[in-house]
Design an enzyme around this catalytic site. Structure first.
Site, PDB file in Angstrom:
ATOM      1  N   GLY A 175       0.822  -1.204   0.000  1.00 34.62           N
ATOM      2  CA  GLY A 175       0.000   0.000   0.000  1.00 34.62           C
ATOM      3  C   GLY A 175       0.851   1.247   0.000  1.00 34.62           C
ATOM      4  O   GLY A 175       1.742   1.430  -0.827  1.00 34.62           O
ATOM      5  N   GLY A 410      16.780   9.225 -35.217  1.00 41.78           N
ATOM      6  CA  GLY A 410      16.470   9.809 -33.914  1.00 41.78           C
ATOM      7  C   GLY A 410      17.486   9.421 -32.855  1.00 41.78           C
ATOM      8  O   GLY A 410      17.755  10.180 -31.928  1.00 41.78           O
ATOM      9  N   ALA A 411      18.062   8.243 -33.031  1.00 47.14           N
ATOM     10  CA  ALA A 411      19.009   7.782 -32.027  1.00 47.14           C
ATOM     11  C   ALA A 411      20.250   8.665 -32.009  1.00 47.14           C
ATOM     12  O   ALA A 411      20.848   8.913 -30.960  1.00 47.14           O
ATOM     13  CB  ALA A 411      19.391   6.348 -32.300  1.00 47.14           C
TER      14      ALA A 411
END
Ligand code: HXC
Length: 520
Positions: A175, A410-411
Site C-alpha cells: 500500500g 532519432g538515435a
C-alpha cells in the site's frame, strides 16, 4: 548522599527504558523475524552504518491511538527506528521500519519520526536511507496514518534532487509503503524477502480473480526485470547493504557538492589495444558494450543501475581518474541496442539524477534507432522517447559521447548529440551517422530505379554499396563539427579523461522558470 542515590535511580530508570525500546515488539516477534531469515530494524542499521556510529532519535515516542485495542499495544519507539550515523565516514540519515511492532505499519507517530529524519537530512545535506519492512498504513489509525504518508511523500518530493534518497525493501512494502520508495532515487530489493505491491494477493484475488503469490506479484524479480521499480536486486540483506554502501561511494552528499574523488591508481593515459578490434566487421553482428566500458573506466569498476531492466540500455556509475561519471550506453548484445520505451525511460531517469547531483555524463552510442511497430507506438514510444531528449537537452553537467558504431536517425539526435548541447562528441572510425541504414534508405530513395531495373537485386546491391561508401561514415558529421574528433579507439580512456578535465569548471545556467514540463 540521598541525592546521589536518587540520581542513580533515575539513570537506572533511563537505562531500563532504553533496554525496553531495544526489544521493539518483544522477543517472540524478534524470534519470528529471525526465523524468516530477516534481521531486525536495529540489526539492519548496525550493518548499514559504520561501526558504532548510530545515534538514535525518538526512541521514547509512542503512538497515541487508543481505539481497536491499540491502547494496550504501545511500544517505545513505535514501529520505526530512526537516527543518523556515518557511511564511509560521511553523515547519513536512516530509518528502519520495525516489523515486530504491529507489522511495521505506519502510525501517525511513526510518520512523525520519519518526517523528522527526512527534514534533518534535507536541512543538513546528507543522504537518507529507508529500510522498508511494513504492512502499510496502520489500519486502526485510519486517516491519521494516511496523513502521515502524505507528509512523507511531500518530503520525498521536496528532497528530490537535493540529497540522494535510497530505499531498501527488506520485507513487505504494501500500500502506502510502496510510494515513498517509488519517490526515492534508488530502490534495492532483497530476493525472497522484499515484496512491493499496492494491494496484496488477497485483494487481487477478490477484485480480479487472479491467483498470484506475494513473490510473483511484487518480488524482486518482477520489479527488477519488468516493472523497473527496483534498481538493484540483492541475494541477501547483507548483500543489499553492501550494494548501498558501494553506491554511496559514487555520490555526493547533496546537490551543492561534487561527487567524492577516489584516487585508485589506474593511469590517466592508459590505452587499450583490444578496443581497436571490439567492433565486428559485420555491422549486424553484436558485441558486448560492457567489454568497452570495462576497458575504459578506472579499474573496470562499473556499478550498473537497473541491470536487469531494459537490457538494451546500460546505465551506471564508474570513475575516470578517480572521479565519478554516469555512464549511459546502448547494448548491441541485447535487442541490437534498440531504443524502446523502457530503455528511454531508464536512461532519462538516470540522466536526470546525474544532472541533479553534478555527475558528468559519458554516453556510448551504438543503435539503429527507435523500435518500430504498433506495440511500441501504441504504448507511447513518442511520449516516452521524448523523455530522453528532454533529459539530455536539460542536463547542464559535462556531456561527452563516444560513437562506436551506429547512430541512425532519432538515435543520433537523442543520445547526447552536439546540437542537443553535447559538449564533446567523439566517434571511432567505425562510427556511422546517418538517417537510416543502407538497406532501408536505398529501398526508399531508389524505389523507382530498383523497380524499373532489369536486375533489381544487382541494382539494389550497387546502390547500397554507393550509399555505404558515401554516407556510412563519421567524416561527414565531423566535417560539420557535429563530431569534435574521430579518435583511435585504443585512446578512448585518455581522451575522455582529458575532456572531463577540461570541463571540470563547466557552468551553464538555463532560462529562469519554475520547472520544465517533461512529457511524463
Ligand atoms: C496494523 C498490521 C498491519 C497494518 C500488519 N499488521 N499490517 N497492523 N496495520 N497495515 C500486524 C498484524 O496484525 C500482525 O499483528 C503483525 O502486523 C504481523 O502481520 P502478519 O499478517 O501476521 O504478518 P505476515 O503474515 O507476514 O503478513 C504481512 C503482510 C500482511 C503481508 C504485510 O500483514 C498484510 O497484508 N497486511 C496488510 C497490508 C495492507 O493491505 N495494508 C494497508 C495498505 S493501504 P500481531 O499482533 O499478530 O503481531 C495503505 C494506504 C495508503 O497503505 C495508500 C497510499 C497510496
Amino acid at each position: 548522599m540521598v541525592l546521589r542515590r536518587r540520581e542513580r535511580t533515575k539513570r537506572d530508570d533511563l537505562l531500563q527504558k532504553r533496554e525496553a525500546a531495544l526489544l521493539g515488539g518483544g522477543q517472540r516477534r524478534i524470534d519470528a523475524q529471525h526465523k524468516r531469515g530477516k534481521f531486525t530494524a536495529r540489526e539492519r542499521i548496525d550493518l548499514l552504518l559504520d561501526e558504532g556510529t548510530f545515534l538514535e532519535l525518538d526512541s521514547f515516542v509512542e503512538h497515541r491511538a487508543t481505539d481497536f485495542g491499540l491502547d494496550s499495544q504501545k511500544y517505545p519507539g513505535d514501529a520505526v527506528v530512526t537516527g543518523y550515523g556515518k557511511i564511509g565516514g560521511r553523515t547519513a540519515f536512516v530509518y528502519a521500519q520495525d516489523f515486530t511492532v504491529l507489522g511495521g505499519s505506519l502510525s501517525e507517530a511513526a510518520a512523525q519520526k520519519i518526517t523528522k529524519v527526512q527534514e534533518l537530512s534535507l536541512k543538513n545535506g546528507a543522504p537518507i536511507i529507508g529500510l522498508i519492512d511494513s504492512g502499510g498504513a496502520r489500519i486502526q489509525e485510519g486517516v491519521d496514518s494516511l496523513a502521515g504518508y502524505s507528509s512523507i511523500f511531500h518530503n520525498n518530493v521536496w528532497a528530490s534532487g537535493v540529497i540522494p534518497q535510497i530505499s531498501i525493501i527488506m520485507g513487505p512494502s504494501a500500500g502506502g509503503a510502496t510510494y515513498s520508495p517509488a519517490l526515492t532515487d534508488f530502490v534495492f530489493m532483497v530476493k525472497g524477502i522484499g515484496q512491493m505491491y499496492i494491494t496484496g494477493p488477497d485483494v487481487v484475488r477478490a477484485v480480479t480473480g487472479e491467483i498470484v503469490t506475494h513473490e510473483e506479484l511484487g518480488g524482486a524479480t518482477p520489479h527488477a526485470t519488468r516493472s523497473g521499480v527496483a534498481h538493484f536486486v540483492a541475494e541477501t540483506e547483507q548483500h543489499s547493504i553492501d550494494q548501498v554502501r558501494r553506491l554511496l561511494e559514487f555520490l555526493p552528499s547533496n546537490n551543492m557538492e561534487s561527487p567524492p574523488a577516489q584516487p585508485n591508481g589506474d593511469p590517466k593515459d592508459r590505452a587499450d589495444v583490444e578496443l581497436a578490434t571490439i567492433v565486428p566487421e559485420n555491422p549486424n553482428q553484436p558485441y558486448n558494450m560492457l567489454d568497452v566500458l570495462h576497458r575504459v573506466v578506472d579499474n573496470a569498476d562499473f556499478m550498473q543501475v537497473h541491470e536487469e531492466f531494459a537490457r538494451n540500455m546500460i546505465v551506471g556509475f564508474a570513475r575516470f581518474d578517480g572521479k565519478t561519471a554516469g555512464i549511459v550506453a546502448q547494448q548491441p548484445d541485447y535487442l541490437a541496442g534498440v531504443l524502446d520505451i523502457d530503455s528511454s525511460v531508464k536512461a532519462a531517469r538516470f540522466v536526470r539524477f546525474c544532472d541533479a547531483f553534478n555527475i558528468p555524463l559519458v554516453t556510448f552510442i551504438d543503435t539503429a534507432g527507435f523500435m518500430p511497430g504498433t506495440a511500441q507506438e501504441h504504448a507511447g514510444i513518442i511520449r516516452h522517447g521524448a523523455k530522453l531528449i528532454f533529459a539530455y537537452a536539460e542536463a547542464t553537467v559535462p556531456k561527452i559521447s563516444v560513437l562506436t558504431r551506429k547512430a541512425f536517425g532519432g538515435a543520433y539526435i537523442v543520445m547526447s548529440s552536439k546540437n542537443l548541447t553535447g559538449d564533446v562528441n567523439f566517434a571511432w572510425p567505425t562510427g556511422v551517422v546517418a538517417v537510416m541504414g543502407a538497406d532501408g534508405a536505398v529501398n526508399i530513395i531508389h524505389r523507382g530505379e530498383i523497380g524499373n531495373s532489369d536486375d533489381p537485386d544487382a541494382t539494389r546491391a550497387r546502390l547500397i554499396s554507393e550509399y555505404e561508401s558515401q554516407l556510412m561514415n563519421p567524416y561527414i558529421a565531423a566535417s560539420r563539427g557535429m563530431l569534435d574528433d574521430i579518435i583511435d579507439p585504443i585512446e578512448t580512456r585518455p581522451k575522455i579523461i582529458r575532456a572531463l578535465d577540461m570541463m571540470a569548471n563547466k557552468r551553464e545556467v538555463g532560462p529562469t522558470k519554475k520547472h520544465g514540463s517533461i512529457p511524463l
